[in-house]
Every structure is written in structure tokens, then in C-alpha cells.
Design a protein around this motif. Structure first.
Motif, short mmCIF file in Angstrom:
data_model
loop_
_atom_site.label_atom_id
_atom_site.label_comp_id
_atom_site.label_asym_id
_atom_site.label_seq_id
_atom_site.Cartn_x
_atom_site.Cartn_y
_atom_site.Cartn_z
N GLY A 110 -0.91 -1.73 -2.33
CA GLY A 110 -1.11 -2.81 -3.29
C GLY A 110 -2.57 -2.89 -3.74
O GLY A 110 -2.87 -3.08 -4.93
N TYR A 111 -3.47 -2.72 -2.79
CA TYR A 111 -4.91 -2.77 -3.09
C TYR A 111 -5.30 -1.65 -4.05
O TYR A 111 -5.99 -1.87 -5.05
N GLY B 122 -3.34 -2.02 -12.09
CA GLY B 122 -1.92 -2.38 -12.09
C GLY B 122 -1.69 -3.65 -11.29
O GLY B 122 -2.62 -4.40 -11.01
N ARG B 123 -0.42 -3.88 -10.91
CA ARG B 123 -0.07 -5.06 -10.11
C ARG B 123 0.75 -4.64 -8.90
O ARG B 123 1.40 -3.59 -8.92
N THR C 119 7.82 -11.81 -5.48
CA THR C 119 7.41 -13.11 -6.03
C THR C 119 5.90 -13.27 -6.17
O THR C 119 5.43 -14.07 -6.97
N GLN C 120 5.11 -12.53 -5.40
CA GLN C 120 3.65 -12.71 -5.43
C GLN C 120 2.97 -11.40 -5.09
O GLN C 120 3.61 -10.50 -4.51
N SER C 121 1.68 -11.31 -5.41
CA SER C 121 0.90 -10.11 -5.06
C SER C 121 1.03 -9.82 -3.57
O SER C 121 0.93 -10.74 -2.75
N LEU C 122 1.21 -8.55 -3.24
CA LEU C 122 1.25 -8.17 -1.82
C LEU C 122 -0.01 -8.62 -1.10
O LEU C 122 0.02 -8.94 0.09
N THR D 184 7.97 -5.57 4.34
CA THR D 184 7.94 -6.30 3.08
C THR D 184 8.66 -5.52 1.99
O THR D 184 8.56 -4.29 1.96
N PRO D 185 9.35 -6.21 1.08
CA PRO D 185 9.72 -5.53 -0.16
C PRO D 185 8.43 -5.13 -0.86
O PRO D 185 7.42 -5.85 -0.76
N LEU D 186 8.42 -4.00 -1.54
CA LEU D 186 7.17 -3.51 -2.14
C LEU D 186 7.43 -3.04 -3.57
O LEU D 186 8.36 -2.26 -3.81
N HIS D 187 6.64 -3.55 -4.50
CA HIS D 187 6.72 -3.13 -5.90
C HIS D 187 5.30 -2.96 -6.42
O HIS D 187 4.48 -3.86 -6.25
N VAL D 188 5.02 -1.82 -7.05
CA VAL D 188 3.71 -1.61 -7.66
C VAL D 188 3.90 -0.93 -9.01
O VAL D 188 4.91 -0.27 -9.23
#
Ligand SMILES: O=P(O)(O)OC[C@H]1O[C@](O)(COP(=O)(O)O)[C@@H](O)[C@@H]1O
Ligand SMILES: [Mg+2]
Ligand SMILES: [Mg+2]
Length: 289
Positions: A242-243, A250-251, A256-259, A271-275
């Protein structure tokens, strides 16, 4: 190009030098051991070996107070307490995608340097990155200042891209987990993305995320019906990735919120993870809302 913080630079240089040895040491270590890691997954011989190699070296660095790894149950104290001094903590996924050893596909090493005791929020990271064992060995490193891609060879780290940013126009996507196990709202979102972008999924987070950083797009390992907490680990995978992606413009999101703003309960939390590109992560969050 070196990192201005000398402790972070030593960590990065140590991991960079170790990567060549890790890559070489994979030969003859493609089997599994009769043990499970703290996430309940069967360990590869190479997982255990790479963790010991990195653990030995990183715990010896002055200014590092804690070492933690996906392959060990507890944090190793190895210096001043990061909670009360200016020592840092290092967390690693020694081999990411190690099941790809069997089929000889891409794998990586993920690391994060936290200015906090572990487990910590991702916004306590001062640097994070990954090594990609692809046809060539590369490292992507994010710091407060910038994101840099290096080639690693013979113990040397050579810059190949400065100020790396995620391309504005998304091209590729990869989503983990079995489709019947995806919640309906994620499946509806995925159907849209599938019709817009090109599928790239290799089974190692690092390989798939590096394609997103190279071409633009998104990678997700969502919450599953059978596993609402997701598969990937917050400290060792979610926070550092995420960092890197956020620093590259990117994000990141847990749905629901930033990792980087997720409060950890325990060292091996999943955790679910989306980038990916920010508009895709915005759409994902809207779809799951
Ligand atoms: O086999 P699946 O379900 O597609 O899972 C793949 C995911 O699991 C991982 O291999 C987990 O990482 P580890 O190999 O470090 O346990 C990720 O790299 C990858 O994104
Ligand atoms: Mg991993
Ligand atoms: Mg691993």
C-alpha cells in the motif's frame, strides 16, 4: 542513489545484497517442510531459509530494534524499543508467492521499515519496497521522498527508474480468490473491470503489483465469502505494498479505507487488499459501500 536515512539505507543495501544469494539459494530448496507458518500455511524450505538469512542480517543492524516475519510467530527484539526510542522495526515477507517455486514462476521479497513497534499502522512506515525475482532481479523502493526502481546484480543496486509513478491510463488487472467465493458486490465490480482491462495474474503479489506499477491498472485480493478477512497479511504485505503504490501516486484500500490507516490487532492479521490507479480504487470502494 542511496537513501538519506543511514539506518534505512543499511536495511535496503542489506536486502539488496541478500537478494542475489536468496535467488541462488532457491536451487535445491523447492520442497516443503513439515511445518506451518503462523498463518497456517505449509512452509516451503525456501521460506524458512530466506527468513533465517534475512533475520540474521537485519537483526544485526544498529538502529533496528525489532524484526518480524511472516514465517515467525513473534516479533524478535534486537535493539532499542521502537515504541520509546528512535529505533526502527523491520517486517518482511521473506518469499512472497513461494508456491510459485513448484512451477518456477515469479516470486519476491517484501519489506517495510516502521518508525513504531510492531504490529503498527502502515502510516508509520518510513520506507517499504520489494525485490522481484523475475528474469532479472529488481527492487522497487519507496521512501518519503520518492519511489525508485533498481536492478540488482553482483551485490550492486543500479537505478533504472527515478521518481516512478503509476501510469495514468490503466491497462491490466488481477484479482485473487475463486470467483464463486467472491461476494456479489465485488463480483459485479470485477465484471466491469474485466471488460475494460487486460487480465494479468501470476499468483505472486509482487509480480502482479509490479505489472500494475509498470502498465497502470489494479490488483486485488478481496474479502471472500469463506474468508471475510482476506488472504494477505497486513504487516508483511498490505502495508508495504500500500505504501509503495500510494507513494507512486496510486491508492490502496481494504475495501473501505487506505490500508495505511488500518489499525492492526495482531502481528499476523490478514486484510483484503486492493491497489492501483486512484479512480479504480474509488470505484471499488463505491461498489463495496
Ligand atoms: O494462490 P492464490 O489464492 O491465487 O494466492 C496468491 C497470493 O498468495 C500469495 O502467494 C501469498 O504470499 P506468500 O507466498 O508470501 O504466502 C501472494 O503472493 C499472492 O498474491
Ligand atoms: Mg506473500
Ligand atoms: Mg511469504
Amino acid at each position: 542513489m542511496t537513501v538519506s536515512d543511514p539506518v534505512v539505507e543499511t536495511v535496503v543495501a542489506t536486502i539488496g545484497r541478500s537478494a542475489t544469494e536468496i535467488r541462488q539459494g532457491l536451487i535445491g530448496r523447492r520442497g516443503t517442510v513439515d511445518e506451518e507458518n503462523p498463518s497456517g500455511e505449509t512452509q516451503a524450505e525456501a521460506d524458512v531459509w530466506a527468513d533465517e538469512l534475512l533475520g540474521d542480517r537485519l537483526t544485526g543492524i544498529g538502529g533496528i530494534g525489532q524484526y518480524a516475519s511472516e514465517e515467525r510467530a513473534a516479533v524478535v527484539d534486537c535493539g532499542d524499543d521502537p515504541a520509546t526510542t528512535d529505533a526502527y522495526a523491520v517486517a518482511v515477507d521473506p518469499l512472497d508467492g513461494s508456491s510459485n517455486l513448484t512451477s518456477n514462476n515469479t516470486m519476491g521479497t517484501i519489506f517495510g521499515v516502521y518508525d513504531a513497534a510492531l504490529p503498527a499502522r502502515g502510516d508509520a512506515l518510513v520506507a517499504a519496497g520489494f525485490v522481484l525475482y523475475g528474469p532479472i532481479t529488481t527492487m522497487v523502493l519507496a521512501t518519503d521522498e520518492t519511489v525508485t526502481e533498481y536492478e540488482l546484480s553482483g551485490g550492486e543496486r543500479t537505478v533504472v527508474e527515478r521518481d516512478l509513478t503509476i501510469p495514468a491510463e490503466p491497462v491490466v488487472y488481477g484479482f485473487g480468490g475463486r470467483v464463486p467465493d467472491w461476494p456479489d458486490d465485488f463480483r459485479a465490480y470485477a465484471r466491469e473491470i474485466e471488460s475494460e482491462l487486460k487480465l494479468r495474474y501470476g499468483g505472486a503479489l509482487i509480480g502482479d503489483v509490479n505489472q500494475v506499477l509498470t502498465y497502470g491498472g489494479t490488483f486485488g485480493y478481496p474479502a471472500l465469502e469463506s474468508r471475510p478477512e482476506g488472504k494477505l497479511r497486513l504487516q508483511f504485505e498490505g502495508n508495504p505494498i500500500g505504501y509503495v503504490v500510494e507513494r507512486a501516486g496510486g491508492r490502496s484500500s481494504n475495501g473501505t479505507q487506505s490500508l495505511l490507516t488500518v489499525e492492526p490487532d495482531a502481528l499476523h492479521d490478514r486484510t483484503p487488499l486492493h491497489v492501483g490507479n486512484d479512480e479504480l480504487i474509488d470505484r471499488l470502494e463505491a461498489a463495496l459501500a
